[in-house]
Every structure is written in C-alpha cells, then in structure tokens.
Scaffold this motif. Structure first.
Motif, short mmCIF file in Angstrom:
data_model
loop_
_atom_site.label_atom_id
_atom_site.label_comp_id
_atom_site.label_asym_id
_atom_site.label_seq_id
_atom_site.Cartn_x
_atom_site.Cartn_y
_atom_site.Cartn_z
N GLN A 1 -11.21 6.63 13.86
CA GLN A 1 -10.65 6.95 15.17
C GLN A 1 -9.15 6.65 15.22
OE1 GLN A 1 -13.39 4.52 17.44
NE2 GLN A 1 -14.33 6.34 18.32
N TRP A 2 -8.72 5.53 14.60
CA TRP A 2 -7.29 5.23 14.54
C TRP A 2 -6.56 6.33 13.78
CZ3 TRP A 2 -5.11 2.19 17.79
CH2 TRP A 2 -5.70 1.01 18.21
N ASP A 3 -7.15 6.78 12.67
CA ASP A 3 -6.52 7.84 11.87
C ASP A 3 -6.41 9.13 12.67
OD1 ASP A 3 -6.37 6.01 9.81
OD2 ASP A 3 -8.12 6.80 8.75
N ARG A 4 -7.49 9.50 13.38
CA ARG A 4 -7.47 10.72 14.18
C ARG A 4 -6.44 10.60 15.31
NH1 ARG A 4 -12.70 11.19 15.94
NH2 ARG A 4 -12.19 10.17 17.89
N ARG A 5 -6.37 9.44 15.91
CA ARG A 5 -5.41 9.20 16.99
C ARG A 5 -3.97 9.33 16.48
NH1 ARG A 5 -5.49 3.53 20.33
NH2 ARG A 5 -4.09 4.15 21.98
N ALA A 6 -3.71 8.78 15.31
CA ALA A 6 -2.37 8.87 14.73
C ALA A 6 -2.01 10.31 14.40
CB ALA A 6 -2.28 8.00 13.47
N GLU A 7 -2.98 11.06 13.87
CA GLU A 7 -2.74 12.47 13.54
C GLU A 7 -2.46 13.28 14.80
OE1 GLU A 7 -2.28 15.93 11.32
OE2 GLU A 7 -2.27 13.83 10.72
N GLU A 8 -3.24 13.06 15.85
CA GLU A 8 -3.02 13.79 17.10
C GLU A 8 -1.67 13.43 17.72
OE1 GLU A 8 -6.47 12.86 19.41
OE2 GLU A 8 -7.71 14.31 18.35
N SER A 9 -1.28 12.18 17.61
CA SER A 9 0.01 11.75 18.12
C SER A 9 1.14 12.39 17.32
CB SER A 9 0.12 10.22 18.05
OG SER A 9 1.37 9.79 18.52
N ARG A 10 0.97 12.47 16.00
CA ARG A 10 1.97 13.10 15.15
C ARG A 10 2.12 14.57 15.50
NH1 ARG A 10 2.24 16.37 11.20
NH2 ARG A 10 0.01 16.50 10.93
N LYS A 11 0.99 15.25 15.70
CA LYS A 11 1.03 16.67 16.06
C LYS A 11 1.71 16.88 17.40
CE LYS A 11 -3.05 18.17 13.51
NZ LYS A 11 -4.43 18.69 13.65
N MET A 12 1.43 16.02 18.37
CA MET A 12 2.05 16.14 19.68
C MET A 12 3.56 15.92 19.58
SD MET A 12 1.88 16.71 22.91
CE MET A 12 0.22 16.55 23.49
N THR A 13 3.97 14.95 18.76
CA THR A 13 5.40 14.68 18.57
C THR A 13 6.09 15.89 17.96
OG1 THR A 13 4.92 12.33 18.28
CG2 THR A 13 7.07 13.11 17.53
N GLU A 14 5.46 16.48 16.95
CA GLU A 14 6.04 17.68 16.32
C GLU A 14 6.14 18.82 17.32
OE1 GLU A 14 3.85 18.83 12.87
OE2 GLU A 14 4.45 17.06 11.74
N LYS A 15 5.10 19.01 18.12
CA LYS A 15 5.09 20.09 19.10
C LYS A 15 6.18 19.87 20.14
CE LYS A 15 1.87 22.64 22.03
NZ LYS A 15 0.51 22.71 22.53
N MET A 16 6.35 18.63 20.59
CA MET A 16 7.38 18.33 21.58
C MET A 16 8.78 18.51 21.00
SD MET A 16 5.67 15.05 23.46
CE MET A 16 7.10 14.71 24.44
N SER A 17 8.97 18.13 19.74
CA SER A 17 10.30 18.25 19.14
C SER A 17 10.68 19.71 18.90
CB SER A 17 10.38 17.46 17.83
OG SER A 17 9.53 18.03 16.86
N ARG A 18 9.69 20.59 18.76
CA ARG A 18 9.96 22.01 18.61
C ARG A 18 10.12 22.71 19.95
NH1 ARG A 18 5.09 23.97 15.81
NH2 ARG A 18 4.39 21.86 15.82
N GLY A 19 9.90 21.99 21.04
CA GLY A 19 10.04 22.58 22.37
C GLY A 19 8.81 23.33 22.82
N GLY A 20 7.67 23.01 22.24
CA GLY A 20 6.43 23.73 22.56
C GLY A 20 5.68 23.17 23.74
#
Length: 93
Positions: free
Chosen positions: A66-85
C-alpha cells in the motif's frame, strides 16, 4: 512552492485514507499469529506523517504494498500537475 507541497501531502493522505480499509481482516489475523509466514509486501509499516496546518504528526499504518502504491500514485499526480494537466473547476466539481 509551499502550496504545491501542501497539495502533495493532502493528495497522499487522501489516497492513503481511501486504501486503509482493505486489510482490516488480514491485520487481525496477523495480530493473532506473529510467527506466520507473511511476505514482505504484506507486512504492516507504520510512519508518522506531517499534516499541513498541524504540529502533531499522524501515525499511519499500511502494508508495504500500500505504501508503494501510494508513492506511485503521488508521483503520477506530481508529474501530471507539473505538466499542467490538473485543472480545478471553480464550481467545485
């Protein structure tokens, strides 16, 4: 930058809160038999997390998977936000 970091923490907490109810049955079975053969991904890991607007940390216990999945989802959200998505709807939806 502080607001961005706060948003990441809030998103991470929201993701973690949504996934904590999955292992209620397995956590009770683990408590009964500490010598059971549990894989590394199923072991519970507790962490103290800072909460924006509070001086008191919150203790969160999840499995390593669950920690790993949470970190992955957080990473994806950060990438999406940095691209302006990520766009917030001013109507609240």
């Amino acid at each position: 930058m502080v607001k961005f970091a706060g948003l990441i923490v809030v998103c991470s907490l929201a993701i973690g809160c949504a996934s904590t109810g999955e292992n209620s049955a397995s956590s009770s079975s683990l408590a009964g038999n500490p010598n059971s053969n549990v894989s590394e991904a199923d072991k519970r890991v507790c962490k103290n997390e800072s909460v924006v607007g509070s001086r008191l940390p919150v203790r969160t216990c999840l499995t390593q998977a669950q920690w790993d999945r949470r970190a992955e989802e957080s990473r994806k959200m950060t990438e999406k936000m940095s691209r302006g998505g990520v766009h917030m709807n001013p109507d609240g939806g």
